[in-house]
Scaffold this motif. Structure first.
Motif, PDB file in Angstrom:
ATOM      1  N   ASP A 118       0.171  -1.306   0.105  1.00 18.69           N
ATOM      2  CA  ASP A 118      -0.018   0.171  -0.384  1.00 18.69           C
ATOM      3  C   ASP A 118       0.824   1.130  -0.088  1.00 18.69           C
ATOM      4  N   TYR A 119       1.889   1.071  -0.952  1.00 16.94           N
ATOM      5  CA  TYR A 119       3.469   2.626  -0.805  1.00 16.94           C
ATOM      6  C   TYR A 119       3.867   2.756   0.644  1.00 16.94           C
ATOM      7  N   GLN A 120       3.899   1.784   1.309  1.00 13.38           N
ATOM      8  CA  GLN A 120       4.175   1.731   2.399  1.00 13.38           C
ATOM      9  C   GLN A 120       5.775   0.778   2.364  1.00 13.38           C
ATOM     10  N   SER A 121       7.330   1.303   2.368  1.00 13.81           N
ATOM     11  CA  SER A 121       8.241   0.598   2.424  1.00 13.81           C
ATOM     12  C   SER A 121       7.902  -0.189   3.218  1.00 13.81           C
ATOM     13  N   ASN A 122       8.220  -0.938   2.573  1.00 10.50           N
ATOM     14  CA  ASN A 122       8.451  -2.771   4.184  1.00 10.50           C
ATOM     15  C   ASN A 122       9.477  -3.244   4.385  1.00 10.50           C
ATOM     16  N   LEU A 123      10.503  -2.171   4.680  1.00  5.16           N
ATOM     17  CA  LEU A 123      11.783  -2.171   5.075  1.00  5.16           C
ATOM     18  C   LEU A 123      11.923  -1.242   6.082  1.00  5.16           C
ATOM     19  N   THR A 124      11.264  -0.377   5.698  1.00  9.55           N
ATOM     20  CA  THR A 124      11.166   0.998   6.958  1.00  9.55           C
ATOM     21  C   THR A 124       9.976   1.790   7.670  1.00  9.55           C
ATOM     22  N   ASP A 125       9.348   1.947   8.392  1.00 10.88           N
ATOM     23  CA  ASP A 125       8.285   2.145   9.183  1.00 10.88           C
ATOM     24  C   ASP A 125       8.325   3.707   8.201  1.00 10.88           C
ATOM     25  N   ASN A 126       6.674   3.792   8.081  1.00 12.25           N
ATOM     26  CA  ASN A 126       6.671   5.312   8.270  1.00 12.25           C
ATOM     27  C   ASN A 126       7.462   5.981   6.852  1.00 12.25           C
ATOM     28  N   ILE A 127       8.175   5.066   6.051  1.00 13.62           N
ATOM     29  CA  ILE A 127       8.293   5.944   5.200  1.00 13.62           C
ATOM     30  C   ILE A 127       7.646   4.932   3.926  1.00 13.62           C
ATOM     31  N   TYR A 128       7.228   5.908   2.840  1.00 17.73           N
ATOM     32  CA  TYR A 128       5.994   5.639   1.521  1.00 17.73           C
ATOM     33  C   TYR A 128       6.333   6.477   0.643  1.00 17.73           C
ATOM     34  N   ILE A 129       6.266   5.374  -0.677  1.00 15.40           N
ATOM     35  CA  ILE A 129       7.110   5.678  -2.045  1.00 15.40           C
ATOM     36  C   ILE A 129       6.048   5.486  -2.806  1.00 15.40           C
ATOM     37  N   CYS A 130       5.735   6.500  -3.816  1.00 16.19           N
ATOM     38  CA  CYS A 130       4.687   7.018  -4.637  1.00 16.19           C
ATOM     39  C   CYS A 130       5.329   7.499  -6.041  1.00 16.19           C
ATOM     40  N   GLY A 131       4.555   7.141  -7.023  1.00 13.04           N
ATOM     41  CA  GLY A 131       4.210   7.517  -8.322  1.00 13.04           C
ATOM     42  C   GLY A 131       5.805   7.506  -9.231  1.00 13.04           C
ATOM     43  N   GLU A 132       6.335   7.822 -10.180  1.00 11.40           N
ATOM     44  CA  GLU A 132       6.935   7.227 -10.941  1.00 11.40           C
ATOM     45  C   GLU A 132       8.453   6.523 -11.128  1.00 11.40           C
ATOM     46  N   ILE A 133       8.925   6.768  -8.967  1.00  9.76           N
ATOM     47  CA  ILE A 133      10.084   5.957  -8.964  1.00  9.76           C
ATOM     48  C   ILE A 133       9.439   4.563  -8.682  1.00  9.76           C
ATOM     49  N   ILE A 134       8.100   4.613  -8.594  1.00  7.29           N
ATOM     50  CA  ILE A 134       8.101   2.481  -8.662  1.00  7.29           C
ATOM     51  C   ILE A 134       8.167   2.042  -9.967  1.00  7.29           C
ATOM     52  N   GLU A 135       8.890   1.345  -9.990  1.00  6.83           N
ATOM     53  CA  GLU A 135       9.222   0.234 -11.198  1.00  6.83           C
ATOM     54  C   GLU A 135       7.751  -0.062 -12.231  1.00  6.83           C
ATOM     55  N   GLY A 136       8.077  -0.069 -13.252  1.00  5.61           N
ATOM     56  CA  GLY A 136       6.551  -0.495 -14.273  1.00  5.61           C
ATOM     57  C   GLY A 136       6.199   0.666 -14.886  1.00  5.61           C
ATOM     58  N   ASN A 137       5.549   1.089 -16.372  1.00  4.37           N
ATOM     59  CA  ASN A 137       5.290   1.958 -16.741  1.00  4.37           C
ATOM     60  C   ASN A 137       3.846   1.444 -17.693  1.00  4.37           C
ATOM     61  N   LEU A 138       3.454   1.724 -18.254  1.00  3.50           N
ATOM     62  CA  LEU A 138       1.529   2.005 -18.334  1.00  3.50           C
ATOM     63  C   LEU A 138       1.734   2.664 -19.517  1.00  3.50           C
ATOM     64  N   PRO A 139       0.806   2.766 -20.547  1.00  5.64           N
ATOM     65  CA  PRO A 139       0.688   2.957 -22.041  1.00  5.64           C
ATOM     66  C   PRO A 139      -0.002   4.459 -22.410  1.00  5.64           C
ATOM     67  N   CYS A 140       0.041   5.145 -23.249  1.00  2.00           N
ATOM     68  CA  CYS A 140      -0.509   6.334 -23.204  1.00  2.00           C
ATOM     69  C   CYS A 140      -1.854   6.925 -23.122  1.00  2.00           C
ATOM     70  N   GLY A 141      -1.837   7.684 -22.140  1.00  2.00           N
ATOM     71  CA  GLY A 141      -3.343   7.960 -22.230  1.00  2.00           C
ATOM     72  C   GLY A 141      -4.070   8.768 -21.445  1.00  2.00           C
ATOM     73  N   GLY A 142      -3.369   8.991 -20.585  1.00  2.34           N
ATOM     74  CA  GLY A 142      -3.361   9.471 -18.693  1.00  2.34           C
ATOM     75  C   GLY A 142      -3.175   8.563 -17.924  1.00  2.34           C
ATOM     76  N   TYR A 143      -3.155   6.939 -18.134  1.00  2.00           N
ATOM     77  CA  TYR A 143      -2.567   5.861 -17.372  1.00  2.00           C
ATOM     78  C   TYR A 143      -1.894   5.794 -16.428  1.00  2.00           C
ATOM     79  N   ASN A 144      -0.486   7.046 -16.905  1.00  2.00           N
ATOM     80  CA  ASN A 144       0.649   7.285 -16.072  1.00  2.00           C
ATOM     81  C   ASN A 144       0.555   8.625 -14.740  1.00  2.00           C
ATOM     82  N   LEU A 145      -0.695   9.294 -15.270  1.00  2.00           N
ATOM     83  CA  LEU A 145      -0.700  10.147 -14.613  1.00  2.00           C
ATOM     84  C   LEU A 145      -1.675   9.894 -13.377  1.00  2.00           C
ATOM     85  N   ASN A 146      -2.411   9.273 -13.854  1.00  2.00           N
ATOM     86  CA  ASN A 146      -3.549   8.499 -12.701  1.00  2.00           C
ATOM     87  C   ASN A 146      -2.971   7.772 -12.508  1.00  2.00           C
ATOM     88  N   GLN A 147      -2.066   6.842 -12.227  1.00  5.37           N
ATOM     89  CA  GLN A 147      -1.300   5.807 -11.259  1.00  5.37           C
ATOM     90  C   GLN A 147      -0.248   7.253 -10.356  1.00  5.37           C
TER      91      GLN A 147
END
Length: 368
Positions: free
Chosen positions: A320-349
Motif C-alpha cells: 500500500d505504498y509503504q516501504s516494507n523495509l522502513t516503517d513510516n516511509i512511503y513511496i509514490c509515483g513514477e519512482i516505482i517500477e513499471g510503465n503504462l501506455p499513453c492516454g492518461g494511465y501513468n498520470l492517473n497512477q
C-alpha cells in the motif's frame, strides 16, 4: 503528526492535499528542488493535462479527489480525461490553491539529500524531522521538469533495490533516410518491435515520421522495449516493422497495384513513391514492403524526451505504498517500477498512489 513529502509533482501534491483533507491538524511539508511546484504537470497531455483515463484502475477515486477540489473534467471518445478548460495550468492552479487553503507548506529550491531510518530528512535548506516521509520525487524522465533520479540514491541508502532504468514513452531513433524524407507524415498502421528478428510486441496506432526516426502514440507505447534493449550488456538488433495497410492482405495489394500502378490512392503520394522506388516498381515487392516495412532502430531520444521512466523501486518491497523495509516511509509515483501506455494511465497512477498513501497514513494513525 508531521509528514514530509519529497517532490511537489503529481503524486506529492495529491498526497499532501489528501493528508490535510483527512485531518486538518496534520502538519504537511512538501520539499521541491525546483523554484516552482508542479512544473511537469504543465507539460502533460501537450499542455492539456490528460489526467486520467476512464479505463484506468482507480479512475473513479482520482476523479472524486479532483471533484472535491472543484475541478470539472471532460472525457473524449477514447476515454482520455482532461480538465474541462483543456488547460494543464487549470489543474496545477487548483492543486496549489488547495494546498494554500488547507495549510500545506511548500518549500521550493530545496533539494533532499538524504533520508535516515529515524525519518530525519537532510536537505539543502537544513534538516527536517518527521513522523512520516513520502518519497515522491519522480524518476529520471525530463530532468528540466524536476525528475533528476536523485530519489533512487535515497532509496538505495534505505536498502531498496532499483530495477534497471530506461526511458519509456519516448521517441525512437533510426539511421534510415526514409523517416527524414517523410518528416511530419502520419500513418495509422500496425507496428511491431523486433529484437534479433523475433517479435517482442505489436500494437496498432498512429506513427509519426520525424527527422530522427519515429514518434506517435504507438511508437511511444512500444518504446520501452527498445529502451530496455539498449541498456543491456549485449543489445540485440532492433527493428520497427510497419504493416502500413493492415486492412488488406498481400494478394489484395498486389491486385490493387497491378490495376492502379501504385499505392498512391491508399498511402498518398510521398509514402507510395518511396515504396515504389524501394521496390523498383515491382508489384509483389511493393506489396511486401507495404505489409512489412522494416526500419532499423538504433536508440531512443533518451530521458530528456521521455514522458516516464521504465523501472524503479521494486513493487514487492512496498505494501500500500509503504516501504516494507522502513516503517513510516512511503513511496509514490513514477519512482516505482513499471510503465503504462499513453492516454492518461501513468498520470492517473501518480495521483492514485499519492491519494492512497495519504489514506493509509491516516488509517494507521486512526487505529492508534
Amino acid at each position: 503528526m508531521t509528514t514530509i513529502i519529497i517532490g511537489a509533482g503529481a503524486s506529492g501534491l495529491a498526497c499532501a492535499i489528501r493528508l490535510k483533507q483527512n485531518n486538518s491538524d496534520n502538519e504537511v511539508i512538501v520539499l521541491e528542488r525546483l523554484s516552482t511546484a508542479g512544473k511537469k504537470i504543465l507539460a502533460t497531455g501537450n499542455g492539456r493535462c490528460n489526467l486520467s483515463n476512464s479505463s484506468a484502475a482507480g479512475c473513479e477515486k482520482v476523479l472524486d479527489f479532483f471533484s472535491s477540489l472543484g475541478l470539472v473534467t471532460r472525457t473524449d471518445e477514447e476515454g482520455r480525461i482532461y480538465p474541462y478548460s483543456n488547460q494543464a495550468v487549470t489543474v496545477l492552479d487548483i492543486l496549489l490553491e488547495s494546498c494554500e487553503k488547507l495549510g500545506v507548506e511548500i518549500i521550493t529550491d530545496c533539494t533532499a539529500e538524504a533520508v535516515d531510518k529515524d525519518l530525519t530528512v537532510t536537505t539543502s535548506q537544513g534538516i527536517f524531522m518527521a513522523d512520516n516521509v513520502v518519497i515522491a520525487c519522480g524518476g529520471m524522465a525530463q530532468e528540466k521538469l524536476g525528475s533528476d533520479g536523485s530519489g533512487f540514491k535515497i532509496l538505495k541508502s534505505l536498502g531498496h533495490k532499483i530495477t534497471p532504468l530506461s526511458p519509456a514513452l519516448v521517441q525512437l531513433t533510426s539511421p534510415s533516410k526514409y523517416p527524414r524524407q517523410l518528416k511530419g507524415h502520419r500513418v495509422k498502421c500496425n507496428m511491431s518491435i523486433l529484437l534479433d528478428n523475433e517479435v517482442a510486441d505489436s500494437e496498432y496506432g498512429e506513427v509519426l515520421f520525424a527527422d530522427y526516426g519515429l514518434s506517435g502514440i504507438v511508437t511511444m507505447n512500444l518504446s520501452h522495449i527498445a529502451g530496455e534493449n539498449f541498456i543491456s550488456d549485449k543489445p540485440k538488433k532492433c527493428h520497427a516493422v510497419l504493416d502500413l495497410i493492415p486492412e488488406m492482405n498481400t494478394d489484395e495489394l498486389i491486385k490493387y497495384i497491378n490495376k492502379y500502378k501504385s499505392l498512391k490512392g491508399i498511402l498518398g503520394t510521398r509514402l507510395s513513391a518511396i515504396l515504389e522506388k524501394q521496390a523498383d516498381g515491382n508489384a509483389d515487392k511493393m506489396a511486401e514492403f507495404a505489409k512489412n516495412w522494416k526500419l532499423i532502430i538504433n536508440g531512443t531520444k533518451g530521458f530528456a524526451f521521455a514522458q516516464i521512466t521504465n523501472g524503479g523501486v521494486k513493487a514487492d518491497e512496498l505494501t500500500d505504498y509503504q516501504s516494507n523495509l522502513t516503517d513510516n516511509i512511503y513511496i509514490c509515483g513514477e519512482i516505482i517500477e513499471g510503465n503504462l501506455p499513453c492516454g492518461g494511465y501513468n498520470l492517473n497512477q501518480a495521483w492514485l498512489s499519492g491519494i492512497t498513501a495519504a489514506d493509509n497514513i491516516g488509517e494507521k494513525y486512526d487505529k492508534n
